[in-house]
Design a protein around this motif. Sequence first.
Motif, mmCIF file in Angstrom:
data_model
loop_
_atom_site.group_PDB
_atom_site.id
_atom_site.type_symbol
_atom_site.label_atom_id
_atom_site.label_comp_id
_atom_site.label_asym_id
_atom_site.label_seq_id
_atom_site.Cartn_x
_atom_site.Cartn_y
_atom_site.Cartn_z
ATOM 1 N N ARG A 64 0.835 -1.205 0.000
ATOM 2 C CA ARG A 64 0.000 0.000 0.000
ATOM 3 C C ARG A 64 0.868 1.252 0.000
ATOM 4 N NH1 ARG A 64 -4.764 1.676 4.357
ATOM 5 N NH2 ARG A 64 -4.846 3.872 3.723
ATOM 6 N N ALA A 65 1.922 1.255 0.823
ATOM 7 C CA ALA A 65 2.804 2.417 0.880
ATOM 8 C C ALA A 65 3.536 2.605 -0.447
ATOM 9 C CB ALA A 65 3.795 2.271 2.032
ATOM 10 N N GLU A 66 3.934 1.498 -1.069
ATOM 11 C CA GLU A 66 4.633 1.615 -2.365
ATOM 12 C C GLU A 66 3.688 2.141 -3.442
ATOM 13 O OE1 GLU A 66 6.573 -2.168 -2.684
ATOM 14 O OE2 GLU A 66 8.446 -1.323 -1.875
ATOM 15 N N ARG A 67 2.452 1.670 -3.395
ATOM 16 C CA ARG A 67 1.465 2.176 -4.373
ATOM 17 C C ARG A 67 1.216 3.661 -4.146
ATOM 18 N NH1 ARG A 67 -1.314 -2.585 -3.149
ATOM 19 N NH2 ARG A 67 -2.820 -1.419 -1.918
ATOM 20 N N ALA A 68 1.092 4.071 -2.884
ATOM 21 C CA ALA A 68 0.845 5.491 -2.573
ATOM 22 C C ALA A 68 2.029 6.343 -3.036
ATOM 23 C CB ALA A 68 0.621 5.657 -1.069
ATOM 24 N N LYS A 69 3.243 5.802 -2.863
ATOM 25 C CA LYS A 69 4.448 6.531 -3.280
ATOM 26 C C LYS A 69 4.452 6.724 -4.800
ATOM 27 C CE LYS A 69 9.510 6.163 -2.958
ATOM 28 N NZ LYS A 69 9.972 5.604 -4.229
ATOM 29 N N GLU A 70 4.170 5.638 -5.537
ATOM 30 C CA GLU A 70 4.164 5.728 -7.010
ATOM 31 C C GLU A 70 3.081 6.682 -7.506
ATOM 32 O OE1 GLU A 70 3.963 1.638 -8.306
ATOM 33 O OE2 GLU A 70 5.928 1.270 -7.375
ATOM 34 N N ARG A 71 1.910 6.602 -6.877
ATOM 35 C CA ARG A 71 0.795 7.480 -7.258
ATOM 36 C C ARG A 71 1.193 8.943 -7.069
ATOM 37 N NH1 ARG A 71 -2.746 4.562 -4.392
ATOM 38 N NH2 ARG A 71 -2.721 6.009 -2.649
ATOM 39 N N ALA A 72 1.792 9.229 -5.929
ATOM 40 C CA ALA A 72 2.191 10.614 -5.630
ATOM 41 C C ALA A 72 3.281 11.075 -6.598
ATOM 42 C CB ALA A 72 2.682 10.712 -4.190
ATOM 43 N N GLU A 73 4.218 10.191 -6.895
ATOM 44 C CA GLU A 73 5.295 10.566 -7.830
ATOM 45 C C GLU A 73 4.729 10.852 -9.220
ATOM 46 O OE1 GLU A 73 9.080 8.274 -5.742
ATOM 47 O OE2 GLU A 73 7.843 7.197 -7.190
ATOM 48 N N ARG A 74 3.777 10.025 -9.653
ATOM 49 C CA ARG A 74 3.134 10.270 -10.965
ATOM 50 C C ARG A 74 2.442 11.616 -10.980
ATOM 51 N NH1 ARG A 74 1.384 5.040 -10.919
ATOM 52 N NH2 ARG A 74 -0.707 5.636 -10.267
ATOM 53 N N ARG A 75 1.735 11.932 -9.892
ATOM 54 C CA ARG A 75 1.017 13.210 -9.827
ATOM 55 C C ARG A 75 1.984 14.383 -9.861
ATOM 56 N NH1 ARG A 75 -3.360 11.027 -5.709
ATOM 57 N NH2 ARG A 75 -4.786 10.227 -7.271
ATOM 58 N N LEU A 76 3.105 14.220 -9.212
ATOM 59 C CA LEU A 76 4.075 15.315 -9.176
ATOM 60 C C LEU A 76 4.739 15.518 -10.536
ATOM 61 C CD1 LEU A 76 5.647 14.747 -5.665
ATOM 62 C CD2 LEU A 76 4.195 16.642 -6.388
ATOM 63 N N GLN A 77 4.826 14.437 -11.322
ATOM 64 C CA GLN A 77 5.440 14.573 -12.647
ATOM 65 C C GLN A 77 4.496 15.231 -13.645
ATOM 66 O OE1 GLN A 77 6.837 10.615 -13.401
ATOM 67 N NE2 GLN A 77 8.487 10.867 -11.894
ATOM 68 N N SER A 78 3.183 14.990 -13.472
ATOM 69 C CA SER A 78 2.226 15.612 -14.392
ATOM 70 C C SER A 78 1.958 17.036 -13.920
ATOM 71 C CB SER A 78 0.936 14.808 -14.416
ATOM 72 O OG SER A 78 0.309 14.909 -13.164
ATOM 73 N N LYS A 79 1.668 17.919 -14.841
ATOM 74 C CA LYS A 79 1.441 19.325 -14.471
ATOM 75 C C LYS A 79 0.058 19.495 -13.860
ATOM 76 C CE LYS A 79 4.232 22.513 -17.212
ATOM 77 N NZ LYS A 79 5.417 22.184 -16.498
ATOM 78 N N GLN A 80 0.037 20.016 -12.634
ATOM 79 C CA GLN A 80 -1.244 20.249 -11.978
ATOM 80 C C GLN A 80 -1.170 21.542 -11.189
ATOM 81 O OE1 GLN A 80 -1.907 16.608 -9.805
ATOM 82 N NE2 GLN A 80 -3.389 15.951 -11.321
ATOM 83 N N ASP A 81 -2.311 21.956 -10.664
ATOM 84 C CA ASP A 81 -2.270 23.224 -9.921
ATOM 85 C C ASP A 81 -1.596 23.030 -8.552
ATOM 86 O OD1 ASP A 81 -4.168 22.471 -7.939
ATOM 87 O OD2 ASP A 81 -5.764 22.855 -9.387
ATOM 88 N N ASP A 82 -1.346 24.141 -7.855
ATOM 89 C CA ASP A 82 -0.542 24.124 -6.639
ATOM 90 C C ASP A 82 -1.145 23.279 -5.519
ATOM 91 O OD1 ASP A 82 1.199 25.673 -7.899
ATOM 92 O OD2 ASP A 82 0.665 27.539 -6.898
ATOM 93 N N ILE A 83 -2.469 23.313 -5.392
ATOM 94 C CA ILE A 83 -3.096 22.573 -4.300
ATOM 95 C C ILE A 83 -2.852 21.076 -4.471
ATOM 96 C CG2 ILE A 83 -5.329 21.951 -3.260
ATOM 97 C CD1 ILE A 83 -6.202 24.860 -3.966
ATOM 98 N N ASP A 84 -3.003 20.604 -5.720
ATOM 99 C CA ASP A 84 -2.766 19.183 -5.960
ATOM 100 C C ASP A 84 -1.303 18.825 -5.774
ATOM 101 O OD1 ASP A 84 -5.372 18.679 -6.350
ATOM 102 O OD2 ASP A 84 -5.281 18.582 -8.524
#
Length: 131
Positions: free
Chosen positions: A92-112
């Motif tokens: 679960r922690a590894e999945r959460a880490k990968e999910r967060a890393e993917r989100r940080l790589q894609s361009k999103q607004d500051d709150i996200d």
Amino acid sequence: MKTLTVSVVTPDGPVLEDSYEMVSCKAESGELGILPGHIPLVAPLSINAVRLKRENHVDKLAVNGGFMEVRPDKVTILAQSAEKPSDIDIDRAERAKERAERRLQSKQDDIDTLRAELALKRAINRLRVIR
Ligand code: ATP
């Protein structure tokens, strides 16, 4: 050997209550080492490990935010979440880490971005505590 009662509580309920000789944790103001007889204080905690020392043994907890209240004979940690290593689900922690890393790589607004950064910190903290 003098000890402190350490009590860790989250919204899900109590996580731990036991006697220890020393509590080490990272407050927002820096590293804190609490021994019995410490002056009373309240400090906000960062997303980090809390180390609880007794004799030749150290118990670790992955703590996510919250506050620590110190009294000479007692430390209370009120956190958003706190897990013992045996309660941490690695996948679960590894999945959460990968999910967060993917989100940080894609361009999103500051709150996200902030939200993903915090999720990444929680996941890394959990993985560090079990390794
Ligand atoms: P996830 O995205 O996997 O839910 P999260 O960091 O967003 O992770 P939190 O909001 O910090 O999760 O925690 C929600 C609840 O789930 C808390 O009770 C927390 O202790 C628990 N929890 C989160 N991740 C894990 C994990 N890897 N192993 C065990 N318990 C976990």
